[in-house]
Enzyme design. Structure first.
Site, PDB file in Angstrom:
ATOM      1  N   HIS A  95      29.978  -4.883-112.361  1.00  0.00           N
ATOM      2  CA  HIS A  95      29.101  -5.623-113.274  1.00  0.00           C
ATOM      3  C   HIS A  95      29.867  -6.800-113.890  1.00  0.00           C
ATOM      4  O   HIS A  95      29.343  -7.898-114.000  1.00  0.00           O
ATOM      5  CB  HIS A  95      28.634  -4.723-114.436  1.00  0.00           C
ATOM      6  CG  HIS A  95      27.700  -3.608-114.052  1.00  0.00           C
ATOM      7  ND1 HIS A  95      27.929  -2.306-114.423  1.00  0.00           N
ATOM      8  CD2 HIS A  95      26.537  -3.604-113.366  1.00  0.00           C
ATOM      9  CE1 HIS A  95      26.931  -1.547-113.983  1.00  0.00           C
ATOM     10  NE2 HIS A  95      26.084  -2.296-113.323  1.00  0.00           N
TER      11      HIS A  95
ATOM     12  N   LYS B  38      15.372   5.115-113.353  1.00  0.00           N
ATOM     13  CA  LYS B  38      15.853   5.997-112.284  1.00  0.00           C
ATOM     14  C   LYS B  38      16.573   7.217-112.852  1.00  0.00           C
ATOM     15  O   LYS B  38      17.206   7.136-113.896  1.00  0.00           O
ATOM     16  CB  LYS B  38      16.786   5.224-111.355  1.00  0.00           C
ATOM     17  CG  LYS B  38      17.812   4.420-112.092  1.00  0.00           C
ATOM     18  CD  LYS B  38      18.578   3.496-111.194  1.00  0.00           C
ATOM     19  CE  LYS B  38      19.515   2.650-112.030  1.00  0.00           C
ATOM     20  NZ  LYS B  38      20.220   1.649-111.334  1.00  0.00           N
TER      21      LYS B  38
ATOM     22  N   ARG C  45      24.905  -5.433-103.779  1.00  0.00           N
ATOM     23  CA  ARG C  45      25.987  -4.747-103.080  1.00  0.00           C
ATOM     24  C   ARG C  45      25.607  -4.635-101.604  1.00  0.00           C
ATOM     25  O   ARG C  45      25.267  -5.624-100.982  1.00  0.00           O
ATOM     26  CB  ARG C  45      26.231  -3.375-103.706  1.00  0.00           C
ATOM     27  CG  ARG C  45      26.971  -3.457-105.023  1.00  0.00           C
ATOM     28  CD  ARG C  45      26.854  -2.191-105.813  1.00  0.00           C
ATOM     29  NE  ARG C  45      25.480  -1.992-106.264  1.00  0.00           N
ATOM     30  CZ  ARG C  45      25.093  -1.071-107.118  1.00  0.00           C
ATOM     31  NH1 ARG C  45      25.972  -0.257-107.614  1.00  0.00           N
ATOM     32  NH2 ARG C  45      23.844  -0.962-107.500  1.00  0.00           N
TER      33      ARG C  45
ATOM     34  N   SER D 197      27.723   2.753-111.345  1.00  0.00           N
ATOM     35  CA  SER D 197      27.903   3.517-112.579  1.00  0.00           C
ATOM     36  C   SER D 197      27.831   5.009-112.275  1.00  0.00           C
ATOM     37  O   SER D 197      28.596   5.801-112.837  1.00  0.00           O
ATOM     38  CB  SER D 197      26.807   3.158-113.590  1.00  0.00           C
ATOM     39  OG  SER D 197      26.899   1.809-113.941  1.00  0.00           O
TER      40      SER D 197
HETATM   41  P1  ADP Z   1      23.879   0.677-111.217  1.00  0.00           P
HETATM   42  O1  ADP Z   1      23.076   0.293-109.988  1.00  0.00           O
HETATM   43  O2  ADP Z   1      25.356   0.763-110.965  1.00  0.00           O
HETATM   44  O3  ADP Z   1      23.343   1.855-111.981  1.00  0.00           O
HETATM   45  P2  ADP Z   1      22.618  -1.234-112.998  1.00  0.00           P
HETATM   46  O4  ADP Z   1      21.269  -0.675-112.865  1.00  0.00           O
HETATM   47  O5  ADP Z   1      23.189  -1.336-114.358  1.00  0.00           O
HETATM   48  O6  ADP Z   1      23.783  -0.510-112.172  1.00  0.00           O
HETATM   49  O7  ADP Z   1      22.688  -2.596-112.216  1.00  0.00           O
HETATM   50  C1  ADP Z   1      22.530  -3.843-112.785  1.00  0.00           C
HETATM   51  C2  ADP Z   1      22.803  -4.909-111.750  1.00  0.00           C
HETATM   52  O8  ADP Z   1      24.195  -4.914-111.418  1.00  0.00           O
HETATM   53  C3  ADP Z   1      22.071  -4.731-110.430  1.00  0.00           C
HETATM   54  O9  ADP Z   1      21.678  -6.003-109.983  1.00  0.00           O
HETATM   55  C4  ADP Z   1      23.120  -4.172-109.510  1.00  0.00           C
HETATM   56  O10 ADP Z   1      22.870  -4.494-108.160  1.00  0.00           O
HETATM   57  C5  ADP Z   1      24.351  -4.865-110.036  1.00  0.00           C
HETATM   58  N1  ADP Z   1      25.573  -4.147-109.716  1.00  0.00           N
HETATM   59  C6  ADP Z   1      25.866  -2.867-110.009  1.00  0.00           C
HETATM   60  N2  ADP Z   1      27.089  -2.538-109.541  1.00  0.00           N
HETATM   61  C7  ADP Z   1      27.582  -3.647-108.921  1.00  0.00           C
HETATM   62  C8  ADP Z   1      28.788  -3.944-108.220  1.00  0.00           C
HETATM   63  N3  ADP Z   1      29.725  -3.011-108.023  1.00  0.00           N
HETATM   64  N4  ADP Z   1      28.961  -5.187-107.736  1.00  0.00           N
HETATM   65  C9  ADP Z   1      27.986  -6.120-107.908  1.00  0.00           C
HETATM   66  N5  ADP Z   1      26.825  -5.912-108.547  1.00  0.00           N
HETATM   67  C10 ADP Z   1      26.608  -4.685-109.047  1.00  0.00           C
END
Ligand code: ADP
Length: 162
Positions: free
Chosen positions: A17, A41, A92, A130
């Protein structure tokens, strides 16, 4: 870009992030990290909204023009309220694509003045999420280098790691 929203659940914020926030910040006048209060989710989040906001604030302290705000409304309404015209998301592997494609298309349908833009994850963080971080920490594994320092400590406290 002018003012952009980087939305997510951030339960908790990871280095993946952070990479997206930093790269988006390099191309924007102002970034608002939007913390979704109720994730769509799985079960409820491990960290409360206030905890997630505080952990992000701590991690982005070195970045000028980055602020953190929780939201519980539709993302496009939050963007509109904040005067942002761009939503920036990280992508990703292919697995993210379908969900992100659907969300971007629906948001476009809801508000055509707001554009969704994607930044590719760097290979190092391609498989970082996460949920993976929580899984590792719950089994006493090291999350060093996968999350900001403050998150390492918060996970240890929350999950009672040694
Ligand atoms: P997660 O999918 O890890 O639960 P979030 O729902 O908080 O995370 O995701 C928020 C945004 O951050 C989404 O667009 C997701 O694709 C992106 N994101 C999450 N992890 C990564 C990562 N390792 N590299 C790039 N973008 C990421």
């Amino acid at each position: 870009m002018k003012r952009a929203i980087v939305p997510g659940t951030f339960d908790p914020i990871t280095c993946g992030h952070m990479d997206i926030i930093e790269r988006a910040a390099a191309h924007s006048d102002e970034i608002i990290v939007g913390v979704a209060e109720s994730p769509d989710k799985g079960e409820g989040p491990l960290f409360t909204t206030a905890e997630r906001v505080a952990l992000i604030e701590d991690a982005v302290e070195h970045l000028a023009h980055v602020t953190v705000k929780p939201f519980a409304t539709l993302l496009v309404d939050f963007a509109e309220e904040e005067g942002a015209t761009v939503i920036v998301k990280g992508l990703r592997a292919v697995t993210d694509f379908e969900r992100e494609f659907q969300m971007a298309a629906l948001n476009w349908r809801l508000d055509k003045t707001i554009e969704t833009m994607f930044i590719m994850a760097i290979p190092e963080y391609m498989y970082l999420s996460s949920s993976a971080v929580k899984e590792i920490a719950a089994h006493d594994g090291s999350v060093k280098g996968l999350v900001p320092r403050g998150v390492e400590e918060a996970l240890a406290l929350k999950l009672g790691a040694p």
